[in-house]
Motif scaffolding. Sequence first.
Motif, PDB file in Angstrom:
ATOM      1  N   VAL A 258      89.489  22.815 123.707  1.00 57.73           N
ATOM      2  CA  VAL A 258      89.043  24.190 123.956  1.00 57.73           C
ATOM      3  C   VAL A 258      88.391  24.277 125.329  1.00 57.73           C
ATOM      4  N   ALA A 259      87.497  23.330 125.607  1.00 58.75           N
ATOM      5  CA  ALA A 259      86.819  23.327 126.905  1.00 58.75           C
ATOM      6  C   ALA A 259      87.816  23.132 128.042  1.00 58.75           C
ATOM      7  N   ALA A 260      88.787  22.246 127.841  1.00 57.16           N
ATOM      8  CA  ALA A 260      89.777  21.970 128.881  1.00 57.16           C
ATOM      9  C   ALA A 260      90.615  23.203 129.191  1.00 57.16           C
ATOM     10  N   HIS A 261      90.967  23.974 128.175  1.00 60.94           N
ATOM     11  CA  HIS A 261      91.732  25.203 128.402  1.00 60.94           C
ATOM     12  C   HIS A 261      90.924  26.200 129.220  1.00 60.94           C
ATOM     13  N   VAL A 262      89.656  26.408 128.856  1.00 66.93           N
ATOM     14  CA  VAL A 262      88.821  27.364 129.590  1.00 66.93           C
ATOM     15  C   VAL A 262      88.671  26.936 131.044  1.00 66.93           C
ATOM     16  N   VAL A 263      88.416  25.657 131.260  1.00 72.22           N
ATOM     17  CA  VAL A 263      88.264  25.164 132.624  1.00 72.22           C
ATOM     18  C   VAL A 263      89.598  25.244 133.367  1.00 72.22           C
ATOM     19  N   GLY A 264      90.687  24.901 132.692  1.00 69.61           N
ATOM     20  CA  GLY A 264      92.000  24.999 133.317  1.00 69.61           C
ATOM     21  C   GLY A 264      92.324  26.414 133.750  1.00 69.61           C
ATOM     22  N   ASN A 265      91.956  27.392 132.922  1.00 71.94           N
ATOM     23  CA  ASN A 265      92.162  28.803 133.266  1.00 71.94           C
ATOM     24  C   ASN A 265      91.401  29.158 134.539  1.00 71.94           C
ATOM     25  N   ALA A 266      90.147  28.724 134.600  1.00 73.35           N
ATOM     26  CA  ALA A 266      89.319  29.031 135.773  1.00 73.35           C
ATOM     27  C   ALA A 266      89.878  28.355 137.022  1.00 73.35           C
ATOM     28  N   VAL A 267      90.271  27.097 136.894  1.00 73.34           N
ATOM     29  CA  VAL A 267      90.798  26.353 138.038  1.00 73.34           C
ATOM     30  C   VAL A 267      92.109  26.978 138.522  1.00 73.34           C
ATOM     31  N   ASP A 268      93.006  27.292 137.578  1.00 76.73           N
ATOM     32  CA  ASP A 268      94.285  27.890 137.965  1.00 76.73           C
ATOM     33  C   ASP A 268      94.075  29.219 138.682  1.00 76.73           C
ATOM     34  N   THR A 269      93.144  30.029 138.184  1.00 75.85           N
ATOM     35  CA  THR A 269      92.900  31.337 138.796  1.00 75.85           C
ATOM     36  C   THR A 269      92.282  31.169 140.182  1.00 75.85           C
TER      37      THR A 269
ATOM     38  N   THR B 228     100.590  26.926 130.392  1.00 73.08           N
ATOM     39  CA  THR B 228     100.227  27.418 129.073  1.00 73.08           C
ATOM     40  C   THR B 228      98.850  26.870 128.702  1.00 73.08           C
ATOM     41  N   PRO B 229      98.193  27.467 127.691  1.00 73.53           N
ATOM     42  CA  PRO B 229      96.926  26.903 127.225  1.00 73.53           C
ATOM     43  C   PRO B 229      97.039  25.434 126.823  1.00 73.53           C
ATOM     44  N   ASP B 230      98.121  25.063 126.155  1.00 75.29           N
ATOM     45  CA  ASP B 230      98.291  23.660 125.760  1.00 75.29           C
ATOM     46  C   ASP B 230      98.421  22.753 126.977  1.00 75.29           C
ATOM     47  N   GLU B 231      99.117  23.219 128.012  1.00 75.24           N
ATOM     48  CA  GLU B 231      99.257  22.423 129.232  1.00 75.24           C
ATOM     49  C   GLU B 231      97.906  22.261 129.927  1.00 75.24           C
ATOM     50  N   GLN B 232      97.111  23.327 129.946  1.00 71.48           N
ATOM     51  CA  GLN B 232      95.776  23.235 130.525  1.00 71.48           C
ATOM     52  C   GLN B 232      94.913  22.254 129.736  1.00 71.48           C
ATOM     53  N   ALA B 233      94.998  22.335 128.412  1.00 69.62           N
ATOM     54  CA  ALA B 233      94.210  21.433 127.568  1.00 69.62           C
ATOM     55  C   ALA B 233      94.585  19.979 127.827  1.00 69.62           C
ATOM     56  N   ARG B 234      95.878  19.697 127.908  1.00 70.92           N
ATOM     57  CA  ARG B 234      96.320  18.322 128.157  1.00 70.92           C
ATOM     58  C   ARG B 234      95.876  17.825 129.530  1.00 70.92           C
ATOM     59  N   ALA B 235      95.867  18.715 130.510  1.00 65.69           N
ATOM     60  CA  ALA B 235      95.536  18.315 131.873  1.00 65.69           C
ATOM     61  C   ALA B 235      94.068  17.932 132.033  1.00 65.69           C
ATOM     62  N   PHE B 236      93.172  18.561 131.263  1.00 59.80           N
ATOM     63  CA  PHE B 236      91.744  18.370 131.493  1.00 59.80           C
ATOM     64  C   PHE B 236      90.994  17.705 130.338  1.00 59.80           C
ATOM     65  N   ARG B 237      91.628  17.522 129.186  1.00 59.28           N
ATOM     66  CA  ARG B 237      90.896  17.064 127.994  1.00 59.28           C
ATOM     67  C   ARG B 237      90.354  15.648 128.147  1.00 59.28           C
TER      68      ARG B 237
ATOM     69  N   HIS C  28      86.253  31.461 123.141  1.00 60.35           N
ATOM     70  CA  HIS C  28      86.370  30.017 123.000  1.00 60.35           C
ATOM     71  C   HIS C  28      84.989  29.343 122.977  1.00 60.35           C
ATOM     72  N   GLY C  29      84.010  29.945 123.618  1.00 63.89           N
ATOM     73  CA  GLY C  29      82.646  29.449 123.459  1.00 63.89           C
ATOM     74  C   GLY C  29      82.206  29.551 122.010  1.00 63.89           C
TER      75      GLY C  29
END
Length: 208
Positions: A37-48, A57-66, A121-122
Amino acid sequence: MAGLSGQYAVFATLIDGLTAEEWDTPTRCTGWQVCDVAAHVVGNAVDTANGVAGTRTPDEQARAFRGESPDDLAAELRSAAGRLIPLLETLNDRVWERPSPVPGRSVGNGVHTLWYDTFVHGDDIRVALGRPEDRGPGLAGSVGWLRDELERLGRGPYRLVLDGLGEYAIGADGPVLRGDPLRFALVATGRADPAEFGTDVGVNVHLP
């Protein structure tokens, strides 16, 4: 922008210093632990912040940062927010209304989506860890996003009468959905039973 900036700060504080056991705790997001969950939120912020919103995708963001530690992810989120918020502050209303890189959303709606996503997600993490609820500005901001999203999707009609947030009509002559705004946010995102508000799954904005 102020809401998103504040929510990023709240989220970073929430995950900063979590233990390994807490990091691996399952959440109500199917297949995701707190770290995902944390990795997705951070991935969203980083991508933006990097100008590539919507490319993962959210799953790709989660995998990248988890695989990162809670402290490192909190620092990464603060860094991304430190780049993103000043950039957003340079945008005028004309740019705010333009289409964003995510289909069907304006730039302004995209920023609002980030605020909503970070808040909800928080809450996923707080529930998983038994932490107190967050009833700060992000709650009203998220309900506002959900209201707009129901309208965008052509759902309803509904009349929202939520504690402390007044009344809002989606369409005309709809049934009254009355109650606690946080419970409504959970119902409208598929996290709680819509029967709580006397309605059906049509109120879930994440269902097609």
